[in-house]
Scaffold this motif. Sequence first.
Motif, PDB file in Angstrom:
ATOM      1  N   ASP A 102       2.039   3.508 -12.854  1.00 47.62           N
ATOM      2  CA  ASP A 102       2.134   4.974 -12.866  1.00 47.62           C
ATOM      3  C   ASP A 102       1.513   5.571 -11.610  1.00 47.62           C
ATOM      4  O   ASP A 102       2.057   6.517 -11.028  1.00 47.62           O
ATOM      5  CB  ASP A 102       1.435   5.534 -14.103  1.00 47.62           C
ATOM      6  CG  ASP A 102       2.219   5.286 -15.379  1.00 47.62           C
ATOM      7  OD1 ASP A 102       3.395   4.895 -15.270  1.00 47.62           O
ATOM      8  OD2 ASP A 102       1.650   5.461 -16.470  1.00 47.62           O
ATOM      9  N   ARG A 103       0.363   5.015 -11.198  1.00 46.88           N
ATOM     10  CA  ARG A 103      -0.303   5.523 -10.004  1.00 46.88           C
ATOM     11  C   ARG A 103       0.560   5.287  -8.765  1.00 46.88           C
ATOM     12  O   ARG A 103       0.722   6.187  -7.925  1.00 46.88           O
ATOM     13  CB  ARG A 103      -1.670   4.862  -9.835  1.00 46.88           C
ATOM     14  CG  ARG A 103      -2.468   5.402  -8.649  1.00 46.88           C
ATOM     15  CD  ARG A 103      -3.909   4.927  -8.671  1.00 46.88           C
ATOM     16  NE  ARG A 103      -4.014   3.478  -8.654  1.00 46.88           N
ATOM     17  CZ  ARG A 103      -4.396   2.735  -9.690  1.00 46.88           C
ATOM     18  NH1 ARG A 103      -4.663   3.309 -10.866  1.00 46.88           N
ATOM     19  NH2 ARG A 103      -4.482   1.412  -9.587  1.00 46.88           N
ATOM     20  N   THR A 104       1.141   4.086  -8.661  1.00 45.17           N
ATOM     21  CA  THR A 104       2.030   3.797  -7.534  1.00 45.17           C
ATOM     22  C   THR A 104       3.253   4.705  -7.552  1.00 45.17           C
ATOM     23  O   THR A 104       3.679   5.215  -6.503  1.00 45.17           O
ATOM     24  CB  THR A 104       2.480   2.328  -7.576  1.00 45.17           C
ATOM     25  OG1 THR A 104       1.334   1.473  -7.531  1.00 45.17           O
ATOM     26  CG2 THR A 104       3.397   2.006  -6.404  1.00 45.17           C
ATOM     27  N   ALA A 105       3.804   4.920  -8.754  1.00 48.86           N
ATOM     28  CA  ALA A 105       4.975   5.799  -8.867  1.00 48.86           C
ATOM     29  C   ALA A 105       4.634   7.224  -8.434  1.00 48.86           C
ATOM     30  O   ALA A 105       5.427   7.882  -7.751  1.00 48.86           O
ATOM     31  CB  ALA A 105       5.505   5.789 -10.294  1.00 48.86           C
ATOM     32  N   ARG A 106       3.459   7.703  -8.819  1.00 53.41           N
ATOM     33  CA  ARG A 106       3.045   9.053  -8.400  1.00 53.41           C
ATOM     34  C   ARG A 106       2.885   9.134  -6.894  1.00 53.41           C
ATOM     35  O   ARG A 106       3.270  10.125  -6.262  1.00 53.41           O
ATOM     36  CB  ARG A 106       1.728   9.437  -9.092  1.00 53.41           C
ATOM     37  CG  ARG A 106       1.855   9.755 -10.572  1.00 53.41           C
ATOM     38  CD  ARG A 106       0.620  10.453 -11.088  1.00 53.41           C
ATOM     39  NE  ARG A 106      -0.590   9.660 -10.899  1.00 53.41           N
ATOM     40  CZ  ARG A 106      -1.053   8.769 -11.770  1.00 53.41           C
ATOM     41  NH1 ARG A 106      -0.372   8.539 -12.898  1.00 53.41           N
ATOM     42  NH2 ARG A 106      -2.159   8.092 -11.538  1.00 53.41           N
TER      43      ARG A 106
END
Length: 485
Positions: A137-141
């Motif tokens: 999720d952090r990478t996607a953000r």
Amino acid sequence: MADATDVSVLYVNDDRDLRELVARRLEREDDRLAVRTAESVDAAERLRSRHDVDCIVSDHHMSGRTGLDYLRSVRANDDGVPFVLFTETGDEEVASEAISAGVTDYVIHRAIGDPSPLLARKVLSAVDHERTRRRIDRTARQLRSVAEATDDALWIFSADWRELQFVNSAYESVFGQPVEEVRAEPRSFLDQVHREDVDRVERAMGRASNGEHVRIEYRVNASAELQSWVESRCIPLTDEGGSVDLISGFSRDVSDRKYYEASLVEKNEQLERFASTVAHDLRNPLNVADGNVDLVREEADDPRLETSARALAKMDDLIEDLLALAKEGAAIDEPSPVAFESLVRSASEGLLSEEALEVVGSGTIRCDPVRTGEALENLFRNALDHGGESVTVTTGVLEAGNGFYVEDDGPGIPPSEREAVFERGHTTSEHGTGLGLAIVDQIVTAHGWEVEVVAGSDGGARFEIRGSGLDPADDADSGPTAPGS
């Protein structure tokens, strides 16, 4: 501060003996586990307000609020912390409600035996899964924030262009269509393409679906007062079997560049028309002057007439070079493959004998053959102007295979003058106009190439031309020959 691999566990049970036993067994089972305990749901919430917890393990049957009550309150706060319900008795109704409430796992604590190996595995698996999800999720953000920081429309389609996997908000400014519309109907972006360009765009899409990297320019927003030009680049992504799975790429507005290019073409055409008109107006009086000088030379032997004739001939050369200079700066639109040796031989006709020219290497180059031939002719004339009739010229393929060279065995060009030779009007020959090498530079630049002057192997001048499309090492048999060859 705990290591990132440590796992903090909160165990909730109102039975003190069982609470202490389970905590000791878990920590003994895996040294990554650090267990804090709480005797009630209220105590657990107070502890969580002071400490980070990676996983909650809770009994269900407790006085006051139950483990299921605690699970519901955690999930009601949109808290995704792993939650394992660990209870002494199995109850299908409780298990069903726990699953509906979002429990991570449900483990029954048997009266006999040590459940800590199973419970430790469940806890570690749940925490690893949650940490992985958070990293994703952090990478996607982060990727979304990067995608939203660009003015280019970034997108990922399925191989058949019927599913849109990703698109950023810049799509709307590039195509003039709301992002929601293209998400709902992925191929609807074609509705924004100028009707005269749709077939060409669809063919490019087909090539990308077949695994080809594609770059294409086309018009969009045809209904707008000023239509836009878009450049799209498609990069096929293949699966493990080598089949095209996805097509990623970007589209950017290139209207400013296209309109600048159109303006430049128009200015070049105006310049060429102006130069042709001036040349025509100059040639008439020049022909009159030249004819009268010839008539007088038949009647009188005066060295001043010879000087005048040479001056008139130089004026004629100057007019020819000015005409060439006016047209050679235009960009090359559609280069074609041309046999390298054939192009060289054609350009040398009438200038160099077979004995005076050596061609090293063969292959093809992608170029405008007429204008590249003119550049070669000017390089050959330059060698003759400075080296005389006895000069020998060698042209061939550069060792790196990214271009070709023209080299003579004349007097050479001093290092201090090697950049100046391409300036208009620069000449060290009494016969030169100072425009021949300037025209070479114009033609080279129009192709997107570069030219450099270095010392030749015999001390003469060596002109090295490099750039994309210059790959004379390729097989030349299938390429067309140069005009006039």
